[in-house]
Design a protein around this motif. Sequence first.
Motif, PDB file in Angstrom:
ATOM      1  N   PHE A 104      -4.665  -7.624   1.251  1.00  0.00           N
ATOM      2  CA  PHE A 104      -3.740  -8.128   1.138  1.00  0.00           C
ATOM      3  C   PHE A 104      -2.341  -8.013   0.533  1.00  0.00           C
ATOM      4  O   PHE A 104      -2.061  -6.949   0.311  1.00  0.00           O
ATOM      5  N   LYS A 105      -1.413  -8.604   1.646  1.00  0.00           N
ATOM      6  CA  LYS A 105      -0.226  -8.080   1.642  1.00  0.00           C
ATOM      7  C   LYS A 105       0.575  -9.206   0.463  1.00  0.00           C
ATOM      8  O   LYS A 105       0.414 -10.013   0.432  1.00  0.00           O
ATOM      9  N   ARG A 106       2.132  -8.084  -0.255  1.00  0.00           N
ATOM     10  CA  ARG A 106       2.663  -9.253  -0.963  1.00  0.00           C
ATOM     11  C   ARG A 106       3.667 -10.168  -0.016  1.00  0.00           C
ATOM     12  O   ARG A 106       4.024  -9.667   1.186  1.00  0.00           O
ATOM     13  N   ILE A 107       4.048 -11.038  -0.845  1.00  0.00           N
ATOM     14  CA  ILE A 107       4.822 -12.065   0.561  1.00  0.00           C
ATOM     15  C   ILE A 107       5.813 -12.362  -1.077  1.00  0.00           C
ATOM     16  O   ILE A 107       6.261 -11.963  -2.175  1.00  0.00           O
ATOM     17  N   ALA A 108       7.342 -12.993  -0.083  1.00  0.00           N
ATOM     18  CA  ALA A 108       8.642 -13.097  -0.545  1.00  0.00           C
ATOM     19  C   ALA A 108       8.689 -13.747  -2.362  1.00  0.00           C
ATOM     20  O   ALA A 108       9.153 -12.560  -3.148  1.00  0.00           O
ATOM     21  N   ASN A 109       7.247 -14.450  -2.469  1.00  0.00           N
ATOM     22  CA  ASN A 109       7.483 -14.984  -3.704  1.00  0.00           C
ATOM     23  C   ASN A 109       6.808 -14.440  -4.640  1.00  0.00           C
ATOM     24  O   ASN A 109       6.683 -14.757  -6.142  1.00  0.00           O
ATOM     25  N   PHE A 148      -3.082  -4.850  -1.979  1.00  0.00           N
ATOM     26  CA  PHE A 148      -4.586  -4.856  -2.099  1.00  0.00           C
ATOM     27  C   PHE A 148      -5.465  -4.237  -1.054  1.00  0.00           C
ATOM     28  O   PHE A 148      -5.736  -4.654  -0.439  1.00  0.00           O
ATOM     29  N   ILE A 149      -6.058  -3.422  -1.371  1.00  0.00           N
ATOM     30  CA  ILE A 149      -6.605  -2.721  -0.604  1.00  0.00           C
ATOM     31  C   ILE A 149      -8.813  -3.069  -1.334  1.00  0.00           C
ATOM     32  O   ILE A 149      -8.924  -1.534  -2.292  1.00  0.00           O
ATOM     33  N   ILE A 150      -9.251  -3.984  -0.784  1.00  0.00           N
ATOM     34  CA  ILE A 150     -10.497  -4.286  -1.574  1.00  0.00           C
ATOM     35  C   ILE A 150     -11.613  -3.306  -1.072  1.00  0.00           C
ATOM     36  O   ILE A 150     -12.378  -3.647   0.020  1.00  0.00           O
ATOM     37  N   SER A 202       3.235 -13.265  -4.748  1.00  0.00           N
ATOM     38  CA  SER A 202       1.863 -14.137  -4.614  1.00  0.00           C
ATOM     39  C   SER A 202       1.861 -13.041  -3.344  1.00  0.00           C
ATOM     40  O   SER A 202       2.194 -11.978  -2.245  1.00  0.00           O
ATOM     41  N   TRP A 203      -0.172 -13.223  -3.045  1.00  0.00           N
ATOM     42  CA  TRP A 203      -0.931 -12.258  -1.792  1.00  0.00           C
ATOM     43  C   TRP A 203      -1.212 -13.585  -1.057  1.00  0.00           C
ATOM     44  O   TRP A 203      -1.308 -14.091  -1.064  1.00  0.00           O
ATOM     45  N   LYS A 204      -1.262 -12.419   0.214  1.00  0.00           N
ATOM     46  CA  LYS A 204      -2.003 -12.956   1.733  1.00  0.00           C
ATOM     47  C   LYS A 204      -2.271 -12.283   1.577  1.00  0.00           C
ATOM     48  O   LYS A 204      -2.269 -11.124   2.278  1.00  0.00           O
ATOM     49  N   LYS A 205      -3.819 -12.540   2.728  1.00  0.00           N
ATOM     50  CA  LYS A 205      -4.192 -11.859   3.727  1.00  0.00           C
ATOM     51  C   LYS A 205      -4.529 -11.785   4.657  1.00  0.00           C
ATOM     52  O   LYS A 205      -3.629 -12.376   4.985  1.00  0.00           O
ATOM     53  N   CYS A 206      -4.403 -10.195   5.069  1.00  0.00           N
ATOM     54  CA  CYS A 206      -4.356  -9.799   6.356  1.00  0.00           C
ATOM     55  C   CYS A 206      -5.011 -10.208   7.139  1.00  0.00           C
ATOM     56  O   CYS A 206      -6.402 -10.293   6.816  1.00  0.00           O
TER      57      CYS A 206
END
Length: 346
Positions: free
Chosen positions: A335-340, A265-267, A342-346
């Motif tokens: 935001f990048k997607r993590i293994a589960n 996601f690139i807001i 969901s999303w984590k902010k870069c």
Amino acid sequence: MIYVGGVPFLNENSSSSLSSSSQESNLLLDVMSHPAIISASDSFKNLEERKVSFGERDTESSTKDRYVYVFQREFAVVNPALVDFVGTDEATTCVGLVIRNRKSGITSIAHIDSPKVVDLGISQMLPLVLEDDENAEFDVHMVGGYEDVDIKNANDCDYAEPEGYSFPLCCKLVETLQKRRENFHIQTLFILGHNTKLDAQANTCPIFNGCLMNTSTGSIFPASFNRTSRCPDEIVRRVRVSASFEDSSWKGKLLDTYDTKTDRFIIAPCCWTMRLVEYVWELNQLPDEEILANCSTSPSAEGPDFIDNERRIWNYLLTYPEWSKTFPRRQPHVFKRIANGSWKKC
């Protein structure tokens, strides 16, 4: 050009003597009354609504379905190799539009809220779905919009200045697809009368407010999302919808949200003025019933969390009145997607 039931749709009731708005009305009503569309609407109506809720995610090593959600006036193009489901909800007079490449499964989804963004919006949605194939075939689904005004005598009405919102938007969507050179196969047109019921007070309201597509199979379902699944960056993305009306760089456009190739996601940044902050301060003083009357295109049809969502947007703007605090150096939120899933902010 649009196809219905596998063949090009020809609007037999169109006439050069009719106004542009009347021709759009005729086209929409003719498509909606096609037996294939009626059958598809009946089937869609009988589907159980999918309720999407992430709740507490498991550990990062777990495997979860990968979702992309779009808010009002946003769009995203996804690759089924990277994304399992795309969806949107909270549509009353808005329309969720899904365009899927039949061959590759590349899927574009948008939550469209005004006829003014249809032309540019569809042009934004298509390039990555086309994949440089001039002969590509697309399946199209529309969910949302309802009979917020009486359209039984639509052919006799001038919709240049409509009292309602759903009908002019749906007219514009169908007419724009018909005029384009690409081949659009209308599979679902769950809008207007097909998507209208009466509530306990005899007000018209939508049967379904959202949709969810399985990107691998192309199957579409009615859907609703909770706050945890409308992610990432929920409040900032909601704020952008309000701010985009003031930001000339977004005039007539859908809002960028997602990078197809990297599954991030690139807001994209959006700026707002103190005029907007002052305006929302005034709105925040209003009682709930006046907020509905002043801020909704469909006061009797909004969901139970509409007012709470509005106040959360306003409180954010009042807390961060300077847009540069949200988007320092006008940089996007990534935001990048993590293994589960969901999303984590870069």
